[in-house]
Scaffold this active site. Structure first.
Site, PDB file in Angstrom:
ATOM      1  N   GLY A   7      30.528  41.759  23.386  1.00 48.65           N
ATOM      2  CA  GLY A   7      31.909  41.274  23.790  1.00 48.65           C
ATOM      3  C   GLY A   7      31.799  39.805  23.822  1.00 48.65           C
ATOM      4  O   GLY A   7      32.409  39.356  25.225  1.00 48.65           O
ATOM      5  N   ALA A   8      30.910  39.208  23.302  1.00 52.82           N
ATOM      6  CA  ALA A   8      30.521  37.783  23.499  1.00 52.82           C
ATOM      7  C   ALA A   8      31.804  36.616  23.521  1.00 52.82           C
ATOM      8  O   ALA A   8      31.783  35.748  23.988  1.00 52.82           O
ATOM      9  CB  ALA A   8      29.449  37.251  22.960  1.00 52.82           C
ATOM     10  N   MET A  11      36.799  37.185  27.118  1.00 53.86           N
ATOM     11  CA  MET A  11      36.894  36.175  28.610  1.00 53.86           C
ATOM     12  C   MET A  11      35.497  36.339  29.567  1.00 53.86           C
ATOM     13  O   MET A  11      34.897  35.459  29.850  1.00 53.86           O
ATOM     14  CB  MET A  11      37.886  36.727  29.364  1.00 53.86           C
ATOM     15  CG  MET A  11      37.939  35.847  30.493  1.00 53.86           C
ATOM     16  SD  MET A  11      39.332  36.137  31.756  1.00 53.86           S
ATOM     17  CE  MET A  11      39.245  37.979  32.174  1.00 53.86           C
ATOM     18  N   GLY A  13      32.595  37.885  28.474  1.00 51.41           N
ATOM     19  CA  GLY A  13      31.509  37.246  27.468  1.00 51.41           C
ATOM     20  C   GLY A  13      31.142  35.865  27.568  1.00 51.41           C
ATOM     21  O   GLY A  13      30.106  35.205  27.728  1.00 51.41           O
ATOM     22  N   SER A 103      35.315  49.496  34.956  1.00 52.38           N
ATOM     23  CA  SER A 103      36.421  48.993  35.548  1.00 52.38           C
ATOM     24  C   SER A 103      36.897  49.812  36.697  1.00 52.38           C
ATOM     25  O   SER A 103      36.916  50.988  36.843  1.00 52.38           O
ATOM     26  CB  SER A 103      37.772  48.999  34.385  1.00 52.38           C
ATOM     27  OG  SER A 103      38.941  48.654  34.890  1.00 52.38           O
ATOM     28  N   SER A 104      37.651  49.254  37.546  1.00 56.60           N
ATOM     29  CA  SER A 104      38.161  49.813  38.760  1.00 56.60           C
ATOM     30  C   SER A 104      39.243  50.716  38.276  1.00 56.60           C
ATOM     31  O   SER A 104      39.800  51.752  39.137  1.00 56.60           O
ATOM     32  CB  SER A 104      38.625  48.877  39.947  1.00 56.60           C
ATOM     33  OG  SER A 104      39.484  47.964  39.335  1.00 56.60           O
ATOM     34  N   CYS A 105      40.036  50.698  37.281  1.00 56.36           N
ATOM     35  CA  CYS A 105      40.795  51.454  36.343  1.00 56.36           C
ATOM     36  C   CYS A 105      40.469  53.027  36.557  1.00 56.36           C
ATOM     37  O   CYS A 105      41.345  53.932  36.438  1.00 56.36           O
ATOM     38  CB  CYS A 105      41.189  51.207  35.271  1.00 56.36           C
ATOM     39  SG  CYS A 105      41.973  49.549  34.935  1.00 56.36           S
ATOM     40  N   TYR A 132      41.856  54.377  28.538  1.00 64.95           N
ATOM     41  CA  TYR A 132      40.747  53.504  29.002  1.00 64.95           C
ATOM     42  C   TYR A 132      39.828  53.789  30.045  1.00 64.95           C
ATOM     43  O   TYR A 132      38.912  53.775  29.847  1.00 64.95           O
ATOM     44  CB  TYR A 132      41.482  52.158  29.639  1.00 64.95           C
ATOM     45  CG  TYR A 132      40.726  50.870  29.558  1.00 64.95           C
ATOM     46  CD1 TYR A 132      40.124  50.254  28.446  1.00 64.95           C
ATOM     47  CD2 TYR A 132      40.528  50.465  30.993  1.00 64.95           C
ATOM     48  CE1 TYR A 132      39.170  49.104  29.229  1.00 64.95           C
ATOM     49  CE2 TYR A 132      39.776  49.578  31.354  1.00 64.95           C
ATOM     50  CZ  TYR A 132      39.183  48.685  30.247  1.00 64.95           C
ATOM     51  OH  TYR A 132      38.267  47.617  30.884  1.00 64.95           O
ATOM     52  N   LYS A 136      35.762  54.397  30.155  1.00 67.54           N
ATOM     53  CA  LYS A 136      34.985  53.930  31.168  1.00 67.54           C
ATOM     54  C   LYS A 136      34.022  54.817  32.032  1.00 67.54           C
ATOM     55  O   LYS A 136      32.922  54.633  32.436  1.00 67.54           O
ATOM     56  CB  LYS A 136      35.753  52.998  32.058  1.00 67.54           C
ATOM     57  CG  LYS A 136      36.291  51.854  31.270  1.00 67.54           C
ATOM     58  CD  LYS A 136      35.103  50.752  30.773  1.00 67.54           C
ATOM     59  CE  LYS A 136      35.692  49.779  30.016  1.00 67.54           C
ATOM     60  NZ  LYS A 136      34.455  48.917  29.445  1.00 67.54           N
ATOM     61  N   PRO A 160      33.879  45.920  38.124  1.00 63.95           N
ATOM     62  CA  PRO A 160      34.676  44.677  38.668  1.00 63.95           C
ATOM     63  C   PRO A 160      36.036  45.280  39.012  1.00 63.95           C
ATOM     64  O   PRO A 160      36.567  45.940  38.391  1.00 63.95           O
ATOM     65  CB  PRO A 160      34.422  43.668  37.428  1.00 63.95           C
ATOM     66  CG  PRO A 160      33.676  44.394  36.480  1.00 63.95           C
ATOM     67  CD  PRO A 160      33.565  46.106  36.775  1.00 63.95           C
ATOM     68  N   ASN A 162      39.991  43.647  38.978  1.00 68.33           N
ATOM     69  CA  ASN A 162      40.924  42.771  37.869  1.00 68.33           C
ATOM     70  C   ASN A 162      40.175  41.390  38.103  1.00 68.33           C
ATOM     71  O   ASN A 162      39.967  40.922  38.893  1.00 68.33           O
ATOM     72  CB  ASN A 162      42.297  42.792  38.155  1.00 68.33           C
ATOM     73  CG  ASN A 162      42.973  44.156  38.166  1.00 68.33           C
ATOM     74  OD1 ASN A 162      42.611  44.677  37.218  1.00 68.33           O
ATOM     75  ND2 ASN A 162      43.721  44.671  39.044  1.00 68.33           N
ATOM     76  N   HIS A 176      46.513  40.445  30.816  1.00 65.59           N
ATOM     77  CA  HIS A 176      46.753  40.858  32.323  1.00 65.59           C
ATOM     78  C   HIS A 176      47.626  40.127  33.037  1.00 65.59           C
ATOM     79  O   HIS A 176      48.036  39.010  32.435  1.00 65.59           O
ATOM     80  CB  HIS A 176      45.283  40.719  32.835  1.00 65.59           C
ATOM     81  CG  HIS A 176      44.379  42.004  32.327  1.00 65.59           C
ATOM     82  ND1 HIS A 176      43.308  41.623  31.357  1.00 65.59           N
ATOM     83  CD2 HIS A 176      44.394  43.315  32.186  1.00 65.59           C
ATOM     84  CE1 HIS A 176      42.715  42.646  31.168  1.00 65.59           C
ATOM     85  NE2 HIS A 176      43.311  43.808  31.691  1.00 65.59           N
ATOM     86  N   LYS A 184      54.493  32.802  31.811  1.00 68.37           N
ATOM     87  CA  LYS A 184      55.894  33.163  32.236  1.00 68.37           C
ATOM     88  C   LYS A 184      56.737  32.051  33.005  1.00 68.37           C
ATOM     89  O   LYS A 184      57.625  31.441  32.737  1.00 68.37           O
ATOM     90  CB  LYS A 184      55.781  34.318  32.806  1.00 68.37           C
ATOM     91  CG  LYS A 184      57.250  34.977  33.103  1.00 68.37           C
ATOM     92  CD  LYS A 184      57.227  36.651  33.684  1.00 68.37           C
ATOM     93  CE  LYS A 184      58.360  36.894  33.929  1.00 68.37           C
ATOM     94  NZ  LYS A 184      58.194  38.513  34.523  1.00 68.37           N
ATOM     95  N   TRP A 199      58.285  42.961  37.542  1.00 71.40           N
ATOM     96  CA  TRP A 199      58.444  44.486  37.420  1.00 71.40           C
ATOM     97  C   TRP A 199      58.121  45.275  38.829  1.00 71.40           C
ATOM     98  O   TRP A 199      57.167  45.103  39.567  1.00 71.40           O
ATOM     99  CB  TRP A 199      57.374  44.925  36.481  1.00 71.40           C
ATOM    100  CG  TRP A 199      57.593  44.467  34.984  1.00 71.40           C
ATOM    101  CD1 TRP A 199      58.413  43.773  34.562  1.00 71.40           C
ATOM    102  CD2 TRP A 199      57.041  45.428  33.981  1.00 71.40           C
ATOM    103  NE1 TRP A 199      58.636  43.808  33.323  1.00 71.40           N
ATOM    104  CE2 TRP A 199      57.498  44.786  32.829  1.00 71.40           C
ATOM    105  CE3 TRP A 199      56.091  46.494  33.635  1.00 71.40           C
ATOM    106  CZ2 TRP A 199      57.257  45.462  31.515  1.00 71.40           C
ATOM    107  CZ3 TRP A 199      55.958  46.845  32.491  1.00 71.40           C
ATOM    108  CH2 TRP A 199      56.481  46.363  31.246  1.00 71.40           C
TER     109      TRP A 199
END
Length: 308
Positions: A7-8, A11, A13, A103-105, A132, A136, A160, A162, A176, A184, A199
């Site tokens: 994943g180099a 973001m 990487g 991921s904390s997801c 996802y 993980k 990590p 987010n 994200h 925006k 949202w």
């Protein structure tokens, strides 16, 4: 050490490689064309040819809530395949150290915050990013199993919160929250819009860390890898509401309009705050405040994206 970074081009990487010159390691950072993580045989051949001492697995199919909901098959299958392929190939090649980025997801949707590392698989996942999260969880557990079977292989996972920062994606459909809101609100400010929608009710709480701080942590961990816990949250240990993020970004980009809440839209988990007890005990703390991080990210956005 010779370290293979997957994943180099992402973001995380890019942030790792941006500070790599400050450290005494050699990085292998193949593109997806040079190392196809979805092809198990390709991964095995790469390990045989290059013989890395350590792997940092930062590759993955990532996106915000819209992308996760639109393509759950891709988020589950490709992330699962990448994780299983790289972990089994590293194990077979007897690579001694492996740092897996999760991921904390993957924490249960109804878990009490802050989220401790022991909560993995202790409850139902958040439906909007379940595919996802399942991928993980699988990689995290596989690291545990490999180290349990062979104590000479130190395979560990960091979780990590987010992230945002330099080298982020600012595509409104695939980014994200923070980069999406930066774009925006910047476009709204330039167009002179009086109102922007948020949202949901904007009261959901999120924890975002500047990605350069994660890179700093990774080099800190490499030097203390045996002492690092098996699974370790990496974040701030503090969070903000979506409304607070919008206002902080508005202050930086110069948007002076008002916000309207679209209550018909999904918001995901109401809160997702990591427990930083073990991280604090490990001796590391983040360096970049929210305002400083947003300013740096906005500067990157203006320099890299507004001149396209």
């Amino acid at each position: 050490m010779k370290i293979l970074l997957t994943g180099a081009n992402g973001m995380v990487g890019k942030n790792i490689l941006a500070v790599a010159s400050q450290h005494q390691h050699v990085f292998l950072s193949p593109s997806s064309a040079e190392l196809n993580l979805l092809d198990a045989e390709s991964v095995r051949q790469y390990f045989h040819a290059h013989k890395p001492d350590m792997v940092i697995h930062a590759a993955g199919v990532v996106g915000g809530i819209q992308a996760n909901m639109a393509e759950p098959v891709k988020f589950l299958v490709e992330n699962m395949q990448m994780g299983l392929n790289i972990l089994t190939a590293a194990k077979d090649a007897e690579v001694r150290q492996f740092l897996n980025l999760s991921s904390s997801c993957m924490y249960p949707r109804d878990a009490i915050n802050p989220l401790s590392e022991e909560l993995i698989l202790k409850g139902e996942l958040e439906p909007t990013n379940e595919g996802y999260a399942l991928a993980k969880v699988a990689s995290t557990r596989l690291c545990e199993y490999i180290s349990k079977e062979d104590a000479t292989l130190i395979y560990k996972t960091i979780i990590p919160c987010n992230l945002y920062g330099k080298f982020d994606k600012f595509d409104p459909n695939h980014s994200h929250m923070i980069p999406a809101v930066i774009r925006k609100l910047d476009e709204a400010a330039k167009a002179g819009l009086a109102e922007i929608d948020i949202w949901g009710d904007g009261e959901a709480r999120r924890e975002f860390m500047y990605a350069e701080d994660l890179a700093d942590f990774i080099f800190y961990a490499i030097e203390r890898f045996e002492a690092m816990p098996q699974n370790l949250n990496v974040g701030l240990g503090t969070d903000y509401t979506i409304n607070e993020y919008y206002q902080a970004i508005a202050d930086v980009v110069g948007f002076t309009g008002s916000f309207k809440h679209d209550l018909s839209k999904p918001v995901g988990m109401r809160q997702k705050l990591i427990d930083d007890t073990k991280l604090t005990a490990f001796g590391w703390r983040y360096k970049t405040s929210l305002t400083a991080g947003i300013k740096k990210t906005y500067q990157f956005y203006v320099s890299e994206h507004c001149n396209d």
